[in-house]
Design a protein around this motif. Structure first.
Motif, PDB file in Angstrom:
ATOM      1  N   SER A 287     107.151 -55.395   2.981  1.00  0.00           N
ATOM      2  CA  SER A 287     107.592 -56.156   4.147  1.00  0.00           C
ATOM      3  C   SER A 287     107.746 -57.637   3.811  1.00  0.00           C
ATOM      4  CB  SER A 287     106.638 -55.965   5.320  1.00  0.00           C
ATOM      5  OG  SER A 287     105.402 -56.589   5.071  1.00  0.00           O
ATOM      6  N   VAL A 288     107.096 -58.088   2.742  1.00  0.00           N
ATOM      7  CA  VAL A 288     107.213 -59.483   2.315  1.00  0.00           C
ATOM      8  C   VAL A 288     108.657 -59.811   1.952  1.00  0.00           C
ATOM      9  CG1 VAL A 288     106.532 -61.122   0.511  1.00  0.00           C
ATOM     10  CG2 VAL A 288     104.828 -59.631   1.549  1.00  0.00           C
TER      11      VAL A 288
ATOM     12  N   ALA B  51     111.823 -50.146   9.965  1.00  0.00           N
ATOM     13  CA  ALA B  51     112.130 -49.537  11.263  1.00  0.00           C
ATOM     14  C   ALA B  51     111.295 -50.188  12.357  1.00  0.00           C
ATOM     15  CB  ALA B  51     111.859 -48.038  11.211  1.00  0.00           C
ATOM     16  N   THR B  52     111.873 -50.234  13.514  1.00  0.00           N
ATOM     17  CA  THR B  52     111.140 -50.726  14.676  1.00  0.00           C
ATOM     18  C   THR B  52     110.408 -49.544  15.306  1.00  0.00           C
ATOM     19  OG1 THR B  52     113.025 -50.336  16.118  1.00  0.00           O
ATOM     20  CG2 THR B  52     112.872 -52.509  15.083  1.00  0.00           C
TER      21      THR B  52
ATOM     22  N   ARG C 281     113.837 -45.118   2.911  1.00  0.00           N
ATOM     23  CA  ARG C 281     112.669 -45.245   3.792  1.00  0.00           C
ATOM     24  C   ARG C 281     111.736 -46.304   3.210  1.00  0.00           C
ATOM     25  NH1 ARG C 281     108.474 -40.580   5.738  1.00  0.00           N
ATOM     26  NH2 ARG C 281     107.177 -41.996   6.954  1.00  0.00           N
ATOM     27  N   PHE C 282     111.445 -47.307   4.012  1.00  0.00           N
ATOM     28  CA  PHE C 282     110.547 -48.376   3.593  1.00  0.00           C
ATOM     29  C   PHE C 282     109.201 -48.211   4.272  1.00  0.00           C
ATOM     30  CE2 PHE C 282     114.705 -50.527   3.162  1.00  0.00           C
ATOM     31  CZ  PHE C 282     114.639 -50.777   1.809  1.00  0.00           C
TER      32      PHE C 282
ATOM     33  N   VAL D  83     109.081 -50.036  -8.151  1.00  0.00           N
ATOM     34  CA  VAL D  83     108.801 -49.139  -7.036  1.00  0.00           C
ATOM     35  C   VAL D  83     109.908 -48.103  -6.937  1.00  0.00           C
ATOM     36  CG1 VAL D  83     108.553 -49.029  -4.524  1.00  0.00           C
ATOM     37  CG2 VAL D  83     107.607 -50.968  -5.773  1.00  0.00           C
ATOM     38  N   GLN D  84     109.524 -46.863  -6.697  1.00  0.00           N
ATOM     39  CA  GLN D  84     110.511 -45.826  -6.416  1.00  0.00           C
ATOM     40  C   GLN D  84     110.671 -45.733  -4.905  1.00  0.00           C
ATOM     41  OE1 GLN D  84     109.363 -42.175  -8.391  1.00  0.00           O
ATOM     42  NE2 GLN D  84     110.677 -42.693 -10.117  1.00  0.00           N
ATOM     43  N   LEU D  85     111.922 -45.836  -4.455  1.00  0.00           N
ATOM     44  CA  LEU D  85     112.235 -45.740  -3.037  1.00  0.00           C
ATOM     45  C   LEU D  85     112.960 -44.432  -2.787  1.00  0.00           C
ATOM     46  CD1 LEU D  85     113.551 -49.378  -2.622  1.00  0.00           C
ATOM     47  CD2 LEU D  85     111.310 -48.500  -1.946  1.00  0.00           C
ATOM     48  N   TRP D  86     112.537 -43.726  -1.755  1.00  0.00           N
ATOM     49  CA  TRP D  86     113.074 -42.409  -1.435  1.00  0.00           C
ATOM     50  C   TRP D  86     113.807 -42.459  -0.109  1.00  0.00           C
ATOM     51  CZ3 TRP D  86     112.457 -38.158  -4.620  1.00  0.00           C
ATOM     52  CH2 TRP D  86     111.612 -38.345  -5.704  1.00  0.00           C
TER      53      TRP D  86
END
Length: 113
Positions: free
Chosen positions: A31-32, A39-40, A57-58, A83-86
């Protein structure tokens, strides 16, 4: 799983670069750097089901590897993390590198035995 650092080969000053050999398992606060993309609490309006399923997806606390610490001219240390992001449906994956402040990087606890 994760690529090599490549940082050591391109940065020639050892005092301002600390390579982690082996890379250190960490949890990073994405989030930094990507707070605007999180997502909200409300369901997104106008976003298709396909985008919701295949979009990246974060998570605020995301597993990664600390590859190195690089010191800025201000004296601050910068964590270089991979980082692996999926995608939400876990069918798509991308590996990315982030430069993060120390406050956004913390060592992952060893799993209980």
């Amino acid at each position: 799983m994760f690529a090599s650092t490549g940082v050591a080969e391109s940065w020639g000053h050892r005092r301002t670069l600390r390579i982690c050999t082996p890379a250190v398992p960490v949890t990073v606060d994405l989030s930094v750097v990507l707070g605007w993309a999180f997502a909200t609490r409300r369901p997104p309006i106008g976003v298709s089901l396909d985008t919701r399923a295949h979009g990246v997806r974060f998570e605020p606390d995301h597993p990664g590897l600390l590859l190195a610490w690089l010191r800025a001219s201000s004296g601050q240390w910068i964590g270089i993390c991979e980082v692996q992001l999926w995608s939400t449906n876990a069918r798509c994956v991308i590996t990315e590198r982030f430069w993060l402040p120390p406050s956004a990087v913390r060592r992952r606890a060893d799993p209980p035995r």
